[in-house]
Write a protein that holds these residues in place. Structure first.
Motif, PDB file in Angstrom:
ATOM      1  N   UNK A   1       0.849  -1.028  -0.014  1.00 29.11           N
ATOM      2  CA  UNK A   1      -0.164   0.156  -0.107  1.00 29.11           C
ATOM      3  C   UNK A   1       0.741   1.091  -0.046  1.00 29.11           C
ATOM      4  N   UNK A   2       1.977   1.263   0.879  1.00 24.51           N
ATOM      5  CA  UNK A   2       2.660   2.054   0.917  1.00 24.51           C
ATOM      6  C   UNK A   2       3.420   2.443  -0.550  1.00 24.51           C
ATOM      7  N   UNK A   3       3.897   1.454  -0.865  1.00 21.63           N
ATOM      8  CA  UNK A   3       4.630   1.649  -2.493  1.00 21.63           C
ATOM      9  C   UNK A   3       3.613   2.318  -3.431  1.00 21.63           C
ATOM     10  N   UNK A   4       2.459   1.868  -3.363  1.00 22.95           N
ATOM     11  CA  UNK A   4       1.547   2.349  -4.328  1.00 22.95           C
ATOM     12  C   UNK A   4       1.618   4.060  -4.218  1.00 22.95           C
ATOM     13  N   UNK A   5       1.256   4.400  -2.849  1.00 19.63           N
ATOM     14  CA  UNK A   5       1.324   5.760  -2.368  1.00 19.63           C
ATOM     15  C   UNK A   5       2.584   6.493  -2.832  1.00 19.63           C
TER      16      UNK A   5
ATOM     17  N   UNK B   1       1.364  -8.373   3.008  1.00 25.77           N
ATOM     18  CA  UNK B   1       0.809  -8.663   4.134  1.00 25.77           C
ATOM     19  C   UNK B   1       2.095  -7.995   5.388  1.00 25.77           C
ATOM     20  N   UNK B   2       3.142  -7.743   4.515  1.00 29.39           N
ATOM     21  CA  UNK B   2       4.269  -7.205   5.540  1.00 29.39           C
ATOM     22  C   UNK B   2       3.849  -5.756   6.251  1.00 29.39           C
ATOM     23  N   UNK B   3       3.828  -5.473   7.182  1.00 30.18           N
ATOM     24  CA  UNK B   3       3.874  -4.015   7.853  1.00 30.18           C
ATOM     25  C   UNK B   3       5.011  -3.493   7.849  1.00 30.18           C
ATOM     26  N   UNK B   4       5.018  -2.243   7.310  1.00 29.47           N
ATOM     27  CA  UNK B   4       6.192  -1.682   6.868  1.00 29.47           C
ATOM     28  C   UNK B   4       7.332  -1.332   8.247  1.00 29.47           C
ATOM     29  N   UNK B   5       6.384  -0.992   9.385  1.00 27.18           N
ATOM     30  CA  UNK B   5       7.441  -0.948  10.382  1.00 27.18           C
ATOM     31  C   UNK B   5       8.113  -2.368  10.738  1.00 27.18           C
ATOM     32  N   UNK B   6       7.746  -3.517  10.263  1.00 26.85           N
ATOM     33  CA  UNK B   6       8.268  -4.821  10.872  1.00 26.85           C
ATOM     34  C   UNK B   6       9.697  -5.036   9.808  1.00 26.85           C
ATOM     35  N   UNK B   7       9.691  -4.118   8.907  1.00 25.33           N
ATOM     36  CA  UNK B   7      10.823  -4.234   7.978  1.00 25.33           C
ATOM     37  C   UNK B   7      12.200  -3.898   8.889  1.00 25.33           C
ATOM     38  N   UNK B   8      13.064  -4.851   9.023  1.00 23.34           N
ATOM     39  CA  UNK B   8      14.324  -4.958   9.441  1.00 23.34           C
ATOM     40  C   UNK B   8      15.454  -5.186   9.042  1.00 23.34           C
ATOM     41  N   UNK B   9      16.531  -5.497   9.648  1.00 22.29           N
ATOM     42  CA  UNK B   9      17.870  -6.007   9.220  1.00 22.29           C
ATOM     43  C   UNK B   9      17.946  -7.183   8.693  1.00 22.29           C
TER      44      UNK B   9
ATOM     45  N   UNK C   1      12.245   6.334   4.417  1.00 17.49           N
ATOM     46  CA  UNK C   1      12.470   7.440   4.976  1.00 17.49           C
ATOM     47  C   UNK C   1      11.345   8.398   4.741  1.00 17.49           C
ATOM     48  N   UNK C   2      10.948   8.121   3.457  1.00 13.99           N
ATOM     49  CA  UNK C   2       9.762   9.086   3.082  1.00 13.99           C
ATOM     50  C   UNK C   2       8.275   8.552   3.865  1.00 13.99           C
ATOM     51  N   UNK C   3       8.329   7.195   3.798  1.00 12.21           N
ATOM     52  CA  UNK C   3       7.115   6.438   4.469  1.00 12.21           C
ATOM     53  C   UNK C   3       7.323   6.794   6.002  1.00 12.21           C
ATOM     54  N   UNK C   4       8.054   6.886   6.652  1.00  9.85           N
ATOM     55  CA  UNK C   4       8.238   7.278   8.094  1.00  9.85           C
ATOM     56  C   UNK C   4       7.622   8.557   8.293  1.00  9.85           C
ATOM     57  N   UNK C   5       8.151   9.471   7.517  1.00 12.06           N
ATOM     58  CA  UNK C   5       7.781  11.095   7.583  1.00 12.06           C
ATOM     59  C   UNK C   5       6.345  11.198   7.187  1.00 12.06           C
ATOM     60  N   UNK C   6       6.032  10.384   6.130  1.00  8.81           N
ATOM     61  CA  UNK C   6       4.663  10.550   5.572  1.00  8.81           C
ATOM     62  C   UNK C   6       3.568  10.162   6.371  1.00  8.81           C
ATOM     63  N   UNK C   7       3.688   9.064   7.142  1.00  8.65           N
ATOM     64  CA  UNK C   7       2.767   8.278   7.760  1.00  8.65           C
ATOM     65  C   UNK C   7       2.927   8.368   9.213  1.00  8.65           C
ATOM     66  N   UNK C   8       4.075   9.083   9.646  1.00 13.64           N
ATOM     67  CA  UNK C   8       4.390   9.173  11.068  1.00 13.64           C
ATOM     68  C   UNK C   8       4.639   7.794  11.657  1.00 13.64           C
ATOM     69  N   UNK C   9       5.551   6.993  11.185  1.00 13.86           N
ATOM     70  CA  UNK C   9       5.551   5.648  11.520  1.00 13.86           C
ATOM     71  C   UNK C   9       6.588   5.459  12.671  1.00 13.86           C
ATOM     72  N   UNK C  10       6.459   4.742  13.640  1.00 17.00           N
ATOM     73  CA  UNK C  10       7.578   4.750  14.869  1.00 17.00           C
ATOM     74  C   UNK C  10       8.267   3.511  14.385  1.00 17.00           C
ATOM     75  N   UNK C  11       9.421   3.806  13.790  1.00 15.72           N
ATOM     76  CA  UNK C  11      10.355   2.852  13.292  1.00 15.72           C
ATOM     77  C   UNK C  11      11.938   3.555  13.094  1.00 15.72           C
ATOM     78  N   UNK C  12      12.877   2.831  12.809  1.00 14.49           N
ATOM     79  CA  UNK C  12      14.047   3.349  12.602  1.00 14.49           C
ATOM     80  C   UNK C  12      14.268   2.855  11.144  1.00 14.49           C
ATOM     81  N   UNK C  13      14.744   3.670  10.336  1.00 17.28           N
ATOM     82  CA  UNK C  13      14.949   3.139   9.037  1.00 17.28           C
ATOM     83  C   UNK C  13      16.307   2.057   8.983  1.00 17.28           C
ATOM     84  N   UNK C  14      16.002   0.639   8.488  1.00 18.52           N
ATOM     85  CA  UNK C  14      17.090  -0.224   8.587  1.00 18.52           C
ATOM     86  C   UNK C  14      18.168  -0.075   7.630  1.00 18.52           C
ATOM     87  N   UNK C  15      17.721   0.608   6.593  1.00 17.32           N
ATOM     88  CA  UNK C  15      18.725   0.868   5.359  1.00 17.32           C
ATOM     89  C   UNK C  15      19.717   2.140   5.650  1.00 17.32           C
ATOM     90  N   UNK C  16      19.628   2.478   6.886  1.00 18.48           N
ATOM     91  CA  UNK C  16      20.530   3.442   7.182  1.00 18.48           C
ATOM     92  C   UNK C  16      22.005   2.745   7.695  1.00 18.48           C
TER      93      UNK C  16
END
Length: 293
Positions: free
Chosen positions: A122-126, A172-180, A213-228
């Motif tokens: 869903x976030x990718x489409x947005x 089915x993958x919730x974006x704030x579950x994306x990790x290392x 990073x865009x998703x975290x900012x746009x949807x105020x998601x409580x997570x750290x960007x694992x790609x950092x």
């Protein structure tokens, strides 16, 4: 080429057409009504122009979307945007979403939290809509070329391929579950499956880092960007020199008509009267750009 989407009157429950421009949900697109003893065709109206649905010029931005009531909540909804281009396929995807939603409710025991879940697909489409400047404030609109936008979309698809290889469903993958772990799968897929070199690898990782990073900012998601945490692959740059004759030929082609740059709908002439002098000054002095300027 995108086709206009349609919705029958006896539509599948919970399925709508959503316009990402006027932000309106359409539960139907055309029906016959009785008016003054005559049957006439009626259509819903655009939320932005007030005109008939069939006249909408933004139909390529319409998406089939499911909305389901969260049991035990005060009108809250769980939703998913589908990538189907026709109604029949949209119904199949809607049924799949309903099954997944019910299974998740049984597993969680706290369905009230589902509404705040942001699924990767869903976030990718947005994000793709964002790249197309749909519903983007004027000061945030980008001037990316079509080629660059296609490269970004292709990179998102490659990330989804890496997940699918390990049976991870992008829907089915919730974006704030994306990790290392997910970043590691993408890392291996780029280097081993795709056999990409340093420059390409770095570019793909940068796209995903920017997307999250865009998703975290746009949807105020409580997570750290694992790609950092990704360590870019060092790339050796071979610097070749040119001959005196080649340098003179370079100066000859520096003309106003050769300085035009076109990026998207913007056109700009990069030619400056001082360019030739600046290049010669840089050549004879060996000065850095800021020093030459």
């Amino acid at each position: 080429m995108a086709k206009r989407k349609h919705m029958p009157n006896n539509k599948h429950k919970g399925l709508f057409i959503y316009c990402h421009v006027c932000k309106k949900h359409f539960s139907w697109t055309r029906k016959m009504i009785l008016r003054n003893t005559k049957k006439v065709k009626e259509e819903p109206t655009c939320g932005e122009t007030g005109k008939n649905y069939s006249t909408c010029k933004n139909f390529e931005k319409h998406r089939y979307k499911s909305r389901l009531h969260v049991p035990g909540s005060d009108g809250r909804k769980a939703s998913r945007t589908h990538d189907a281009t026709n109604y029949a396929d949209a119904v199949i995807q809607a049924i799949d979403f309903e099954k997944e939603f019910k299974a998740e409710l049984q597993g969680l025991g706290q369905p009230i939290e589902i509404r705040n879940r942001q699924y990767l697909f869903d976030i990718q489409l947005r994000y793709i809509d964002f790249l197309e400047n749909i519903d983007v404030p004027e000061h945030q609109k980008n001037t990316l070329s079509d080629q660059r936008k296609n490269e970004i979309v292709n990179c998102l698809k490659i990330f989804n391929e890496a997940l699918a290889k390990h049976s991870i469903n992008k829907k089915l993958l919730v974006i704030n579950r994306i990790g290392d772990m997910h970043v590691g799968l993408f890392h291996d897929y780029l280097l081993i499956d795709k056999n990409y070199r340093g420059n390409t690898y770095n570019g793909k990782m940068s796209v995903l880092k920017k997307f999250v990073s865009w998703a975290i900012d746009r949807f105020d998601i409580d997570m750290k960007n694992p790609f950092e945490k990704v360590r870019m692959i060092p790339v050796m740059v071979k610097r070749d020199t040119i001959t005196k004759e080649e340098f003179k030929n370079l100066l000859k082609i520096i003309k106003p008509e050769n300085g035009i740059e076109i990026r998207g709908k913007y056109k700009r002439n990069r030619y400056k009267l001082y360019l030739k002098d600046a290049l010669e000054l840089a050549l004879h002095t060996g000065g850095r750009r800021e020093e030459v300027i």
